[in-house]
Design an enzyme around this catalytic site. Structure first.
Site, mmCIF file in Angstrom:
data_model
loop_
_atom_site.group_PDB
_atom_site.id
_atom_site.type_symbol
_atom_site.label_atom_id
_atom_site.label_comp_id
_atom_site.label_asym_id
_atom_site.label_seq_id
_atom_site.Cartn_x
_atom_site.Cartn_y
_atom_site.Cartn_z
ATOM 1 N N ASP A 22 -2.973 10.369 -1.522
ATOM 2 C CA ASP A 22 -3.924 10.239 -2.419
ATOM 3 C C ASP A 22 -4.739 8.963 -2.281
ATOM 4 O OD1 ASP A 22 -4.879 9.817 -5.547
ATOM 5 O OD2 ASP A 22 -3.314 11.281 -5.984
ATOM 6 N N SER A 73 -8.120 12.586 -9.175
ATOM 7 C CA SER A 73 -6.940 13.255 -8.956
ATOM 8 C C SER A 73 -6.881 14.768 -9.811
ATOM 9 C CB SER A 73 -5.618 12.556 -9.509
ATOM 10 O OG SER A 73 -5.522 11.381 -8.587
ATOM 11 N N ARG A 199 -6.433 -0.343 -20.331
ATOM 12 C CA ARG A 199 -6.005 0.922 -20.127
ATOM 13 C C ARG A 199 -4.690 1.134 -19.558
ATOM 14 N NH1 ARG A 199 -9.190 4.195 -15.955
ATOM 15 N NH2 ARG A 199 -7.103 5.039 -15.644
ATOM 16 N N LYS A 352 2.411 10.243 -9.805
ATOM 17 C CA LYS A 352 1.623 11.304 -9.085
ATOM 18 C C LYS A 352 2.501 12.643 -9.352
ATOM 19 C CE LYS A 352 -1.860 8.418 -7.628
ATOM 20 N NZ LYS A 352 -3.078 8.758 -8.432
ATOM 21 N N ASP A 420 -4.088 5.372 -3.332
ATOM 22 C CA ASP A 420 -4.844 5.443 -4.881
ATOM 23 C C ASP A 420 -4.276 4.199 -5.698
ATOM 24 O OD1 ASP A 420 -6.743 6.574 -6.593
ATOM 25 O OD2 ASP A 420 -4.845 6.766 -7.818
ATOM 26 N N HIS A 462 -9.205 12.246 -2.896
ATOM 27 C CA HIS A 462 -10.453 11.672 -2.924
ATOM 28 C C HIS A 462 -10.264 10.210 -2.485
ATOM 29 C CE1 HIS A 462 -8.166 9.331 -6.089
ATOM 30 N NE2 HIS A 462 -7.914 10.387 -6.455
ATOM 31 N N HIS A 491 -12.339 4.762 -7.554
ATOM 32 C CA HIS A 491 -12.306 5.710 -6.367
ATOM 33 C C HIS A 491 -13.576 5.643 -5.775
ATOM 34 C CE1 HIS A 491 -9.330 8.358 -9.123
ATOM 35 N NE2 HIS A 491 -8.900 7.100 -8.519
HETATM 36 O O1 LIG Z 1 -5.386 6.317 -12.638
HETATM 37 C C1 LIG Z 1 -6.062 7.182 -13.234
HETATM 38 O O2 LIG Z 1 -5.963 7.683 -14.263
HETATM 39 C C2 LIG Z 1 -7.199 7.727 -12.433
HETATM 40 C C3 LIG Z 1 -8.405 6.603 -12.227
HETATM 41 O O3 LIG Z 1 -8.949 6.809 -13.596
HETATM 42 O O4 LIG Z 1 -6.878 7.938 -10.945
HETATM 43 P P1 LIG Z 1 -6.341 9.426 -10.369
HETATM 44 O O5 LIG Z 1 -7.349 10.256 -10.664
HETATM 45 O O6 LIG Z 1 -6.112 9.070 -8.984
HETATM 46 O O7 LIG Z 1 -5.164 9.517 -10.898
HETATM 47 MN MN LIG Z 2 -5.902 10.906 -7.020
HETATM 48 MN MN LIG Z 3 -6.781 7.025 -8.772
#
Ligand SMILES: O=C(O)[C@@H](CO)OP(=O)(O)O
Ligand SMILES: [Mn+2]
Ligand SMILES: [Mn+2]
Length: 546
Positions: A22, A73, A199, A352, A420, A462, A491
């Site tokens: 990721d 993601s 957030r 994840k 990530d 990504h 990202h």
């Molecule tokens: O952390 C998340 O919510 C996103 C970024 O906004 O990351 P990812 O798409 O890799 O989950």
């Molecule tokens: Mn991701």
């Molecule tokens: Mn992310």
């Protein structure tokens, strides 16, 4: 949903394993690239000695409105799992607003009717134009439409981003927005920001990694319990001075006048959660909807008309009221395999876990077939990931190696969160360590897959760790007068690797005639490796028989 046996591709004699790194993209530059800076002899060797190509992982290639939109993601794993590109939330909401469709739906009617009976209309969500979870333009369109419809009182609960946009950009959104609200306010239209916070501090937890985040958000938005400020601007400046944290980590705040919160959420109100993406919207939606609720002490549940921007979970139908129909992602790889007797194993750590299950399966939380699917979640640490950049990659690998060796599964998939989650911290050194930790695990895993006569795909959903410094419009790293770089937490737009690792002479090769190949081409490739033809309308496989 019967798959046909391929006449060109024999089934791989061992397991087929998709390894999603990721947030690991391929950047065209060196500067600020933690992937290149890391010492990763194993990954380097796999990339150099096995068939490899790059895949598009952003923009229209994954169903986003434009090629300026980075990948994320959700759209990435949806594309992996569906083998086709679907118009995604960002695009569907924008279209529903511009066509006016959104205002005609029952959900919007319910929300407006509630507010017109004297309730306050609350909008809660991620406050930026990142377009990963939400877009501020959608919020503005709804506020304007509510005013036009004769709603008297609107309150906004803003989650500061700094993760999909510049790490300290909150005021670039808040200040012009306050001016915008000044322009909208009138004697019969009372609109104001009522609460907010970073957030990653409040409200937007996912996969039940840390319910205390949601509780903090609930207290701030619903109960108006928290440190009080006269404005969001003042809250942000004060917290920045006191804590020195970046936007996503700013504490929660309540806007108050004479000690009284401007907008608690009470019986008879309407609440719109305006994020379109589901992972981080599910827990707060559950808190508003479930009569029986145990994750935290909510106090009496206010009787509100609650609407999500979309339905976030197709299996549990959550929330029941939503403004825009989500994409119907059908005939996924997971469903095909389940219905054709191919055993599947999916693993990741909490952060994840839903990516390789829920997103992979087209935003459905359940399994297609209990008997043949195994989903494993390794609990994530609840700490800032720059402090533990290795995260759970070793524990995931332990379990995955055991699953590969067991011989029970024909198809396995894993998501390693490191590139990530550590990339999002903006900490370059930590991201380098994350990549090095990952490399050690690949060196354990890949030989086992080969030993079992299997095939491994190393890819990513990504980029992120590949660009740890902010870039200017020309794509050069920005430096201030002292030559210092600014951390980039979001990202990237970069393509991702696709490396196909198998024993010698597998009888196929990578196609060279797919210059625009993207993540959605992976599913057909997996099916070929498992000895099946790809089903109708799947994007083409990346391999051809030799
Ligand atoms: O952390 C998340 O919510 C996103 C970024 O906004 O990351 P990812 O798409 O890799 O989950
Ligand atoms: Mn991701
Ligand atoms: Mn992310």
């Amino acid at each position: 949903m019967k798959l046909t046996k391929s006449s060109c591709f024999p089934a791989c004699p061992g397991p087929v394993v998709t390894i999603v790194l990721d947030g690991v993209g391929i950047s065209p530059r060196e500067d600020g690239d933690a992937v290149k800076a890391a010492r990763t002899p194993n990954l380097d060797r796999y990339m150099a000695s096995y068939p490899m190509t790059k895949l598009l992982a952003h923009g229209t290639a994954v169903g986003m409105p434009s090629d300026e939109d980075m990948g994320n993601s959700e759209v990435g794993h949806n594309a992996f799992g569906a083998g086709r590109v679907f118009a995604q939330g960002a695009k569907l909401v924008a279209e529903s607003i511009s066509s006016g469709h959104l205002w005609q739906g029952q959900a919007w009617h319910d929300v407006i009717a509630t507010a017109k009976q004297g309730g306050t209309l609350h909008f809660l969500g991620l406050f930026s134009d990142g377009n990963v979870h939400s877009h501020i333009d959608h919020l503005k369109a709804m506020i304007e439409q509510a005013k036009q419809a004769g709603v008297a009182k609107v309150r906004l609960h803003i989650l500061l981003d700094g993760r999909d946009v510049g790490e300290t950009s909150a005021l670039d959104y808040v200040d012009p927005f306050e001016a915008y609200l000044d322009g909208l306010r009138s004697t019969d239209f009372d609109v104001a920001i009522a609460s907010g916070g970073g957030r990653m501090q409040i409200t937007m937890d996912r996969y039940e990694a840390d319910w205390s985040m949601v509780k903090r958000g609930w207290d701030i938005h619903v109960l108006g319990l928290g440190r009080q400020f006269a404005s969001a601007h003042e809250a942000i400046e004060t917290f920045r001075n006191e804590t020195n944290v970046i936007d996503q980590d700013l504490p929660g705040f309540v806007i108050a006048k004479d000690g009284k919160p401007l907008g608690t959420i009470v019986d008879g109100d309407a609440v719109v959660f305006f994020n379109f993406r589901g992972d981080r919207a599910i827990e707060i939606s559950r808190a508003f909807i479930e009569e029986q609720f145990s994750p935290f002490e909510r106090g009496p549940l206010p009787k509100v008309t609650y609407a999500g921007m979309m339905q976030y979970d197709g299996d549990t139908k959550l929330p029941p009221r939503f403004l825009v129909e989500p994409p119907t992602i059908d005939r996924t790889l997971g469903e095909y395999l389940a219905k054709n007797g191919i055993s599947q194993y999916a693993i990741s750590e909490t952060q994840k876990f839903g990516h390789v299950t829920y997103f992979w399966n087209g935003n459905r939380s359940g399994k297609f077939d209990e008997a043949s699917e195994t989903y494993v979640e390794i609990p994530s640490d609840v700490v800032p990931f720059e402090q533990r950049p290795w995260m759970k990659c070793a524990e995931i690998t332990d379990a995955l190696i055991a699953a590969v060796r067991s011989g029970k599964y024909q198809y396995l998939r894993v998501n390693y969160a490191n590139g990530d989650m550590v990339g999002h911290t903006g900490n370059f050194e930590a991201a380098v360590t994350a990549m090095q930790g990952l490399d050690l695990q690949l060196a354990r895993l890949i030989p086992v897959i080969l030993e079992m006569n299997g095939t491994a795909i190393i890819t990513a959903d990504h980029g992120n760790a590949d660009e740890m410094y902010e870039l200017d419009k020309k794509g050069n790293v920005t430096r201030n007068a002292e030559g210092r770089t600014k951390a980039k937490t979001s990202h990237t737009l970069n393509p991702v690797p696709f490396v196909l690792i198998s024993r010698e002479n597998p009888g196929y090769q990578l196609r060279q005639d797919l210059p625009k190949a993207g993540l959605s081409n992976v599913a057909a490739t997996i099916l070929n490796l498992l000895g099946f033809d790809a089903p109708e309308a799947y994007d083409p496989s990346l391999i051809e028989a030799q």
